[in-house]
Enzyme design. Structure first.
Site, PDB file in Angstrom:
ATOM      1  N   GLY A  34      -3.822  -1.097   5.169  1.00 20.49           N
ATOM      2  CA  GLY A  34      -3.447  -1.255   6.569  1.00 20.49           C
ATOM      3  C   GLY A  34      -2.149  -1.991   6.799  1.00 20.49           C
ATOM      4  O   GLY A  34      -1.781  -2.277   7.943  1.00 20.49           O
ATOM      5  N   TYR A  88      15.224  -5.903  -9.527  1.00 18.68           N
ATOM      6  CA  TYR A  88      14.445  -6.364  -8.378  1.00 18.68           C
ATOM      7  C   TYR A  88      15.138  -7.594  -7.798  1.00 18.68           C
ATOM      8  O   TYR A  88      15.186  -8.649  -8.418  1.00 18.68           O
ATOM      9  CB  TYR A  88      13.026  -6.741  -8.780  1.00 18.68           C
ATOM     10  CG  TYR A  88      12.152  -5.610  -9.261  1.00 18.68           C
ATOM     11  CD1 TYR A  88      12.496  -4.282  -9.051  1.00 18.68           C
ATOM     12  CD2 TYR A  88      10.961  -5.879  -9.917  1.00 18.68           C
ATOM     13  CE1 TYR A  88      11.672  -3.261  -9.491  1.00 18.68           C
ATOM     14  CE2 TYR A  88      10.131  -4.863 -10.352  1.00 18.68           C
ATOM     15  CZ  TYR A  88      10.491  -3.556 -10.145  1.00 18.68           C
ATOM     16  OH  TYR A  88       9.674  -2.539 -10.584  1.00 18.68           O
ATOM     17  N   ARG A 113       1.538   1.279  -1.623  1.00 14.00           N
ATOM     18  CA  ARG A 113       2.492   0.366  -0.978  1.00 14.00           C
ATOM     19  C   ARG A 113       1.932  -0.274   0.297  1.00 14.00           C
ATOM     20  O   ARG A 113       2.637  -0.480   1.267  1.00 14.00           O
ATOM     21  CB  ARG A 113       3.808   1.097  -0.681  1.00 14.00           C
ATOM     22  CG  ARG A 113       4.501   1.540  -1.957  1.00 14.00           C
ATOM     23  CD  ARG A 113       5.740   2.360  -1.678  1.00 14.00           C
ATOM     24  NE  ARG A 113       6.398   2.695  -2.931  1.00 14.00           N
ATOM     25  CZ  ARG A 113       6.014   3.673  -3.749  1.00 14.00           C
ATOM     26  NH1 ARG A 113       4.983   4.426  -3.424  1.00 14.00           N
ATOM     27  NH2 ARG A 113       6.655   3.898  -4.883  1.00 14.00           N
ATOM     28  N   GLY A 114       0.642  -0.579   0.234  1.00 16.53           N
ATOM     29  CA  GLY A 114      -0.010  -1.250   1.351  1.00 16.53           C
ATOM     30  C   GLY A 114      -0.584  -0.309   2.394  1.00 16.53           C
ATOM     31  O   GLY A 114      -1.284  -0.751   3.309  1.00 16.53           O
TER      32      GLY A 114
END
Length: 334
Positions: free
Chosen positions: A222, A65, A217-218
């Site tokens: 929204g 990451y 993933r959101g």
């Protein structure tokens, strides 16, 4: 906000039959290293430290990451007395290029020990609580990879072994070499694939699961891709006709949350807790505000009837990864 009193009453969740007990929610740190757009290191560190102070114990990261940035960040956040209050879950094996490109997976025994050496240094710790290959390496038998980690367990550098995004056969083979405490797998009301085969196998074997992608993933909250540097700009659910269709579903999801006095994030977490109470959602909060919102789900349990109603409502269009990635996921093989 999860109050101190609420924190005291939360019951821990044991990871498998041989793993540690953890707080009912974990914190996933991937998004703090630029995967989903611009981040702020100071806010990221505050978020990790606030999570620990609120009682969260499982902190999830990966050595790839941000090409090590994430581990360095976590290391800074847990320094000065917080290390003994957390369990560090670390994924390894993904190869990256200096241009942020993906270079495949390497889980040869020699590579396993090499990756761990660098993780220990970046995190500033003497051992990793749960160490796991990020993906299955098709060129290396899983027995060889798990055997190498088992050697590290014996040497005291690793406490427990986990897996990530692998299928039932791989789980069984790995578990025969050394006890596996949990499988990390994507799961949400928008991604329910593991229910069919993976979850029953885990229950049979006494293995837990840590569940990422709870917000898809959101998508469910929204959130939208913020430029080409945002990984989601290339995912099927956020592009083309899928995006248009999913916007309507997300609007209904958010309406459902409002009617129950919840935020969309709380609803997403509460559904997972209601559906899989023996497993641990890992929330990808990048800010203290997002973290506090997720923790609020612990005080707003979802009824069985509401969980079922939400399942009938949420029909997301598009796969969770692009076609090429889906093809290489061992967890998606049938």
């Amino acid at each position: 906000m999860a109050t101190n009193e609420a924190k005291k009453t939360q019951r821990g969740v044991k990871l498998g039959s041989t793993g540690p007990e953890v707080f009912p929610l974990g914190l996933g740190c991937m998004g703090m290293s630029g995967t989903y757009g611009v981040t702020d290191d100071a806010e990221s560190i505050r978020t990790i430290q606030t999570a620990i102070d609120r009682g969260v114990t499982l902190i999830d990261t990966g050595d790839f990451y941000g090409m090590g940035h994430n581990e360095l960040l976590v290391g800074r956040a847990i320094a000065g007395g917080r290390r003994e209050r957390v369990q560090l879950s670390v994924k390894f094996g993904a190869m990256r290029g200096p241009d942020n490109s993906w270079g495949g997976v390497d889980t040869r025994p020699a590579a396993v020990k090499n990756f761990l050496a660098y993780s220990l240094k970046r995190l500033g710790v003497e051992y990793i609580d749960i160490y796991r290959p990020a993906r299955l390496d098709p060129a290396v038998p899983i027995e060889d990879t798990i055997g190498a980690i088992a050697d590290l367990v014996k040497a005291g550098y690793v406490r427990h072994i986990g897996l990530s995004e692998v299928g039932v056969e791989t789980i069984r083979r790995a578990h025969r070499v050394h006890p596996i405490v949990d499988l990390q797998i994507e799961y949400s009301v928008a991604s329910r694939g593991p229910e069919a085969q993976l979850f029953p196998a885990l229950t049979e074997l006494g293995i837990s699961a840590t569940l990422y992608g709870v917000f898809s993933r959101g998508l469910l909250t929204g959130s939208k891709p913020k430029g080409q540097g945002d990984y989601r700009a290339h995912l099927p659910r956020f592009t083309g006709s899928n995006q248009q269709q999913n916007e309507g579903v997300v609007n209904e999801f958010q309406r459902f949350a409002r009617e129950r006095g919840m935020t969309p994030g709380q609803l997403a977490v509460a559904w997972v807790l209601a559906r899989q109470p023996a497993f641990v959602p890992v929330v990808g909060a990048k800010t203290v505000a997002q973290l506090e919102d997720s923790l609020g789900a612990l005080e707003r349990p979802l009824s069985k009837s509401d969980a079922e109603a939400l399942e009938a409502l949420v029909k997301i269009s598009g796969e969770r990864y692009g076609a090429e990635q889906m093809k290489h996921l061992d967890s998606e093989r049938r």
